[in-house]
Design a protein around this motif. Structure first.
Motif, short mmCIF file in Angstrom:
data_model
loop_
_atom_site.label_atom_id
_atom_site.label_comp_id
_atom_site.label_asym_id
_atom_site.label_seq_id
_atom_site.Cartn_x
_atom_site.Cartn_y
_atom_site.Cartn_z
N ALA A 60 7.36 -5.13 5.03
CA ALA A 60 7.91 -5.48 6.34
C ALA A 60 7.27 -4.65 7.44
CB ALA A 60 9.43 -5.28 6.34
N PHE A 61 7.06 -3.37 7.16
CA PHE A 61 6.40 -2.51 8.14
C PHE A 61 4.97 -2.99 8.38
CE2 PHE A 61 3.85 1.21 9.31
CZ PHE A 61 4.57 1.68 10.40
N GLY A 62 4.28 -3.40 7.32
CA GLY A 62 2.93 -3.92 7.46
C GLY A 62 2.87 -5.15 8.34
N SER A 92 0.70 -5.43 11.78
CA SER A 92 -0.26 -6.51 12.02
C SER A 92 0.06 -7.24 13.32
CB SER A 92 -0.25 -7.49 10.86
OG SER A 92 -0.75 -6.91 9.68
N PHE A 93 1.33 -7.53 13.54
CA PHE A 93 1.74 -8.28 14.72
C PHE A 93 1.48 -7.50 16.00
CE2 PHE A 93 4.99 -9.36 17.88
CZ PHE A 93 4.74 -10.71 18.06
N VAL A 94 1.94 -6.27 16.04
CA VAL A 94 1.80 -5.47 17.27
C VAL A 94 0.33 -5.21 17.57
CG1 VAL A 94 2.24 -3.21 18.31
CG2 VAL A 94 4.07 -4.40 17.09
N SER A 95 -0.45 -4.84 16.57
CA SER A 95 -1.86 -4.54 16.81
C SER A 95 -2.64 -5.78 17.23
CB SER A 95 -2.49 -3.89 15.59
OG SER A 95 -2.45 -4.74 14.46
N ARG A 96 -2.23 -6.95 16.76
CA ARG A 96 -2.88 -8.19 17.17
C ARG A 96 -2.51 -8.54 18.62
NH1 ARG A 96 -0.88 -11.28 13.62
NH2 ARG A 96 0.74 -12.29 14.86
N GLU A 97 -1.23 -8.45 18.95
CA GLU A 97 -0.77 -8.87 20.27
C GLU A 97 -1.21 -7.93 21.39
OE1 GLU A 97 0.93 -11.79 20.97
OE2 GLU A 97 0.35 -12.23 18.91
N ARG A 156 -5.92 -0.72 7.38
CA ARG A 156 -6.58 -1.96 6.97
C ARG A 156 -6.13 -3.12 7.87
NH1 ARG A 156 -4.51 -5.77 4.05
NH2 ARG A 156 -2.87 -4.40 3.22
N ARG A 157 -4.85 -3.17 8.19
CA ARG A 157 -4.32 -4.25 9.02
C ARG A 157 -4.82 -4.12 10.47
NH1 ARG A 157 0.32 -6.92 6.97
NH2 ARG A 157 0.91 -6.24 4.87
N ILE A 158 -4.81 -2.90 11.01
CA ILE A 158 -5.24 -2.70 12.39
C ILE A 158 -6.72 -3.03 12.56
CG2 ILE A 158 -5.58 -0.95 14.19
CD1 ILE A 158 -3.03 0.45 13.07
N ARG A 159 -7.53 -2.69 11.56
CA ARG A 159 -8.98 -2.90 11.68
C ARG A 159 -9.37 -4.37 11.55
NH1 ARG A 159 -10.69 2.16 12.31
NH2 ARG A 159 -9.86 3.82 10.95
N GLN A 160 -8.42 -5.23 11.29
CA GLN A 160 -8.71 -6.66 11.27
C GLN A 160 -8.84 -7.23 12.69
OE1 GLN A 160 -5.52 -8.36 8.95
NE2 GLN A 160 -6.37 -7.64 7.00
N GLN A 161 -8.42 -6.45 13.70
CA GLN A 161 -8.51 -6.91 15.06
C GLN A 161 -9.94 -6.76 15.57
OE1 GLN A 161 -5.82 -8.43 15.68
NE2 GLN A 161 -4.88 -7.46 13.87
N LYS A 162 -10.29 -7.56 16.56
CA LYS A 162 -11.67 -7.57 17.06
C LYS A 162 -12.02 -6.26 17.76
CE LYS A 162 -12.04 -12.58 17.63
NZ LYS A 162 -12.24 -13.69 18.60
N LYS A 163 -11.08 -5.74 18.56
CA LYS A 163 -11.36 -4.50 19.28
C LYS A 163 -11.09 -3.30 18.37
CE LYS A 163 -9.84 -1.62 23.11
NZ LYS A 163 -8.85 -1.42 24.18
N PRO A 164 -12.06 -2.43 18.17
CA PRO A 164 -11.80 -1.26 17.33
C PRO A 164 -10.90 -0.26 18.04
CG PRO A 164 -13.99 -1.13 18.28
CD PRO A 164 -13.44 -2.47 18.67
N GLN A 165 -9.89 0.21 17.34
CA GLN A 165 -9.02 1.24 17.87
C GLN A 165 -9.17 2.52 17.05
OE1 GLN A 165 -7.34 -1.90 17.41
NE2 GLN A 165 -6.88 -2.46 19.51
N SER A 184 0.26 8.77 2.86
CA SER A 184 -1.17 8.43 2.80
C SER A 184 -1.37 6.96 2.45
CB SER A 184 -1.88 9.31 1.77
OG SER A 184 -1.90 10.65 2.18
N GLN A 185 -0.54 6.45 1.54
CA GLN A 185 -0.62 5.04 1.18
C GLN A 185 -0.26 4.16 2.37
OE1 GLN A 185 -1.72 3.61 -1.75
NE2 GLN A 185 -1.58 1.74 -0.50
N LEU A 186 0.73 4.58 3.15
CA LEU A 186 1.12 3.82 4.33
C LEU A 186 -0.02 3.79 5.35
CD1 LEU A 186 3.64 2.43 5.70
CD2 LEU A 186 3.93 4.59 6.93
N VAL A 187 -0.71 4.92 5.53
CA VAL A 187 -1.84 4.97 6.46
C VAL A 187 -2.95 4.02 5.99
CG1 VAL A 187 -3.70 6.42 7.36
CG2 VAL A 187 -1.35 7.30 7.25
N GLU A 188 -3.23 4.03 4.71
CA GLU A 188 -4.28 3.15 4.19
C GLU A 188 -3.97 1.69 4.47
OE1 GLU A 188 -6.44 1.94 -0.05
OE2 GLU A 188 -5.10 3.68 0.03
N ASP A 189 -2.75 1.28 4.19
CA ASP A 189 -2.36 -0.12 4.40
C ASP A 189 -2.35 -0.47 5.89
OD1 ASP A 189 -1.23 -2.73 3.49
OD2 ASP A 189 0.51 -2.03 4.64
N SER A 190 -1.80 0.43 6.72
CA SER A 190 -1.72 0.16 8.16
C SER A 190 -3.10 0.10 8.79
CB SER A 190 -0.87 1.24 8.84
OG SER A 190 0.45 1.25 8.33
#
Length: 429
Positions: free
Chosen positions: A116-118, A122-127, A164-173, A156-162
């Motif tokens: 659910a957190f993931g 994904s939603f916030v980083s996309r929008e 991965r989701r954030i880096r799917q966006q076009k703009k690098p953060q 650490s596992q949460l950071v890895e998953d988060s």
């Protein structure tokens, strides 16, 4: 000019022109404005006026998911990040804080909560991707249990998953892990993150290295920086490489009573901490811990602000505004800097232009200052205790003999930014 000397000069100038640009040091402020209905425009304008580069705020999970499975972006969030961009402020958003719909605000350690957190990440980083520069994964995860290995591994596992989701966006953060507290630093939480490989997924560690309530001798900016140097060396050794450090909340409160400072001392500590932070190359930025004070003058947490509750500026705001051009435009020169008997004499350069940032953590005294080249007239300086004056004529004359100019400058607990003049290009780096 002799040919060998000319070639050396040209080589020096070529190297300076072609050297890779350093990432600018980030002057930040934690604002707590994004979740308020009032327009942030006026306040963000004041931060831009003070030379602030970045603002940190909270993208609360419960606000983004007011009903289970129904994700939305609060209009106040869009207003905040877009206005921040208008004022040339780079938003840093914290993703976290738990949801009432998933194990009653539990940290995302179990699969259902983590999924659910993931989705929320994904939603916030996309929008918001067009207007956000930094994401911080959770806030002070270690505070609950800074010593447990399993607790750090779950994070650490949460950071890895988060990530991965954030880096799917076009703009690098820029993705920051940790928000490690002072206790977490002392008890090895940051060490365990490095050992778990968190830097394979995050771009740096976020730290909240507060020391304001430690023993009096350990809570000055100078002792704080000595401690951070030890932390930095430890993390570098574990990572076998430099570890980018982002001090995403740091400061000293001006409350009455326990752990508090006067507003004047808070301003002096702000100036000293920002200049000291630039002496450690792994520190990429510092976000001051508060924007506005609260109503309780005795509560440290309500008195980090740059402004009082009635919105009048505190000395800390005016001091930040006075020193920010130097923080932006000049680079620290460790070879020409020194500390002796509590006197801090830090050299900074902008090309051939040299300044000395000087103060004392001991009793007020006088030191000799050497100019970079022959000077005429009086010493020009900025006194961070008198920020509204800007650079002014100190009335202290340069004394020049045998091609060397010196002056006797009085030091106190506020940094003075002393113009040393221009050094010949051949000798200035």
């Amino acid at each position: 000019m002799p040919r060998p000397l000319l070639m050396l000069l040209l080589a020096s100038l070529f190297y300076t022109a072609c050297a890779p640009a350093e990432e600018p040091f980030i002057i930040g402020v934690a604002t707590d404005l994004m979740n308020k209905a009032a327009s942030p425009a006026r306040t963000l304008q004041l931060l831009e006026d003070a030379g602030v580069d970045s603002v940190r705020d909270d993208a609360w999970w419960p606000v983004a998911e007011p009903q289970r499975g129904a994700l939305r972006i609060d209009p106040a969030w869009q207003t905040y990040v877009s206005k921040a961009r208008e004022h040339r402020l780079r938003p840093l958003l914290v993703l976290g804080y738990g949801s009432p719909f998933y194990d009653n605000y539990a940290k995302p350690r179990q699969p259902q909560v983590r999924d659910a957190f993931g989705n929320y990440v994904s939603f916030v980083s996309r929008e918001l991707s067009a207007n956000v520069d930094f994401y911080e994964i959770w806030n002070e995860w270690d505070k609950e249990n800074p010593a447990a290995e399993e607790f750090s591994l779950d994070y650490s596992q949460l950071v890895e998953d988060s990530a991965r989701r954030i880096r799917q966006q076009k703009k690098p953060q820029t993705i920051l892990a940790g928000a490690v507290t002072s206790q977490g630093l002392d008890l090895g939480f940051a060490d365990r993150l490095i050992e778990s490989g968190v830097l394979q997924h995050a771009d740096g560690l976020s730290l909240h290295p507060f020391v304001y309530c430690r023993h009096d001798e350990r809570r000055t900016p100078e002792r704080w920086m000595a401690w951070l140097r030890w932390i930095d060396s430890d993390l570098r050794t574990l990572a076998a490489r430099p570890v980018p450090l982002y001090l995403s909340r740091m400061g000293w409160p001006s409350n009455n009573g326990k752990c508090g400072l006067s507003e004047q001392t808070q301003a002096a500590y702000l100036a000293r901490s920002f200049f000291l932070a630039q002496t450690l190359p792994d520190i990429k930025g510092l976000w001051w811990a508060g924007l506005f004070d609260g109503s309780d003058r005795r509560d440290p947490q309500q008195n980090f602000g740059l402004f009082r509750e009635d919105l009048t500026p505190k000395p800390a705001y005016l001091t930040l505004k006075a020193i920010s051009p130097t923080l932006h435009d000049y680079r620290y020169d460790p070879e020409k800097s020194r500390e002796l008997d509590g006197n801090y004499l830090l050299r900074f350069a902008r090309g051939t232009d040299q300044v000395l940032v000087a103060w004392t953590s001991a009793a007020s005294n006088t030191v000799r200052v050497d100019a970079s080249s022959m000077q005429r007239g009086n010493v020009q300086l900025i006194d961070s205790s008198q920020p509204l004056k800007g650079q002014f004529d100190s009335g202290i004359a340069w004394q020049c003999n045998d091609g060397r100019c010196t002056a006797q400058i009085g030091l106190d607990d506020f940094p003075k930014i002393i113009s040393l003049g221009n050094k010949p290009p051949l000798f200035a780096q």
